[in-house]
Every structure is written in structure tokens, then in C-alpha cells.
Scaffold this active site. Structure first.
Site, short mmCIF file in Angstrom:
data_model
loop_
_atom_site.label_atom_id
_atom_site.label_comp_id
_atom_site.label_asym_id
_atom_site.label_seq_id
_atom_site.Cartn_x
_atom_site.Cartn_y
_atom_site.Cartn_z
N CYS A 106 -10.81 -2.53 2.21
CA CYS A 106 -9.71 -2.68 3.18
C CYS A 106 -8.37 -2.16 2.67
O CYS A 106 -7.36 -2.26 3.35
CB CYS A 106 -9.56 -4.14 3.61
SG CYS A 106 -8.96 -5.25 2.32
N CYS A 128 -5.73 -7.32 -14.21
CA CYS A 128 -4.79 -8.41 -13.99
C CYS A 128 -4.62 -8.55 -12.48
O CYS A 128 -3.95 -7.74 -11.84
CB CYS A 128 -3.47 -8.06 -14.68
SG CYS A 128 -2.24 -9.34 -14.59
#
Length: 146
Positions: A106, A128
Site C-alpha cells: 500500500c 527501525c
């Protein structure tokens, strides 16, 4: 050329649709490439076994098997679940060169990946990732509880 290279993604929604479906914090991070404050997210210190999915579209992205304690304040993984589940973009914001990580399904912002920081992981990488970009499906959760 893949669909993500051409800017076409399996899940495509209008800005209004994303705003209706996501909380203001989720929208800021996932759709505007924001960052949650360190040590505040739901999963930064989670040790629950399971699969982490994109909070915007539900695509499976990471697992607890690749998650490690980096003590940076955000969930850290040494690799995504599989090749092609995330995409990478150059990010020159904040006066530094980084590699942004996005959902390949997406195109939502997840976080950044860093290399060569000296963590004892198989890839020497640290994905991260913002907790607010993820939803954790507990490995112990029964199938009918979804």
C-alpha cells in the site's frame, strides 16, 4: 518492471479514505512519513511471538523471529518477512541520507533501515519501524479470534 516501481500498488485508496480509516497518529506516520516518539510505541519492547502486519492494509511484513532489542526506542528487525514485502526509497530529509522502508502492498511509511551499526544480527541491518505502522498477530491467538 514491478507494480511498485511504476507507482501502482495492490492497495490504493484516496487521501480521504485513508483519513477515515486511520487515526490521526496512524495517518501522520503511515501516509505522511512521520515518526512516533521513541519509547512510546506499543511494540518497541514487545517479546510476544507472532507476525507484524502493516496497520494500513494488513500485509504481513515482519515476524518476531527477526525482532531484536536494539534499545533505540522503536521496534527493530534484522530482516523483513520475505523478499518483496517492503520497498526502499532514498530519504534525504533532516539533513542526512537514510533508506526509508515502505509497505510494498500500500506504499505506507514504516520507518528506516540502517546498516553497519555493529549489532550482532545475521544481516548487520536494523529495520527501525514505528509501532503505529504495525499490528501484531500473536502466534498463540486462535484462528477464530481474528
Amino acid at each position: 518492471m514491478s507494480n511498485t516501481e511504476t507507482g501502482q500498488f495492490p492497495v490504493t485508496k484516496s487521501d480521504d479514505e485513508w483519513r477515515r480509516e486511520l487515526s490521526p497518529e496512524e495517518y501522520h506516520v503511515l501516509r505522511e512519513a512521520g515518526t512516533e516518539r521513541p519509547y512510546t510505541g506499543e511494540y518497541w519492547d514487545s517479546h510476544t511471538e507472532g507476525t507484524y502486519s502493516c496497520r494500513a492494509c494488513g500485509a504481513e511484513l515482519f515476524t518476531s523471529k527477526e525482532k531484536f532489542d536494539s534499545h533505540c526506542g522503536w521496534p527493530s528487525f534484522w530482516a523483513p518477512l520475505a523478499e518483496g514485502t517492503v520497498r526502499y526509497l532514498r530519504d534525504g530529509t533532516l539533513g542526512m541520507e537514510r533508506i526509508e522502508v515502505r509497505c510494498a502492498n500500500c506504499n505506507s511509511h514504516l520507518g528506516h533501515v540502517f546498516e553497519g551499526e555493529g549489532y550482532e544480527t545475521p544481516t548487520d541491518q536494523r529495520y527501525c519501524i514505528n509501532s503505529v505502522s504495525l499490528t501484531l498477530k500473536d502466534a498463540e491467538q486462535p484462528k477464530d479470534a481474528e
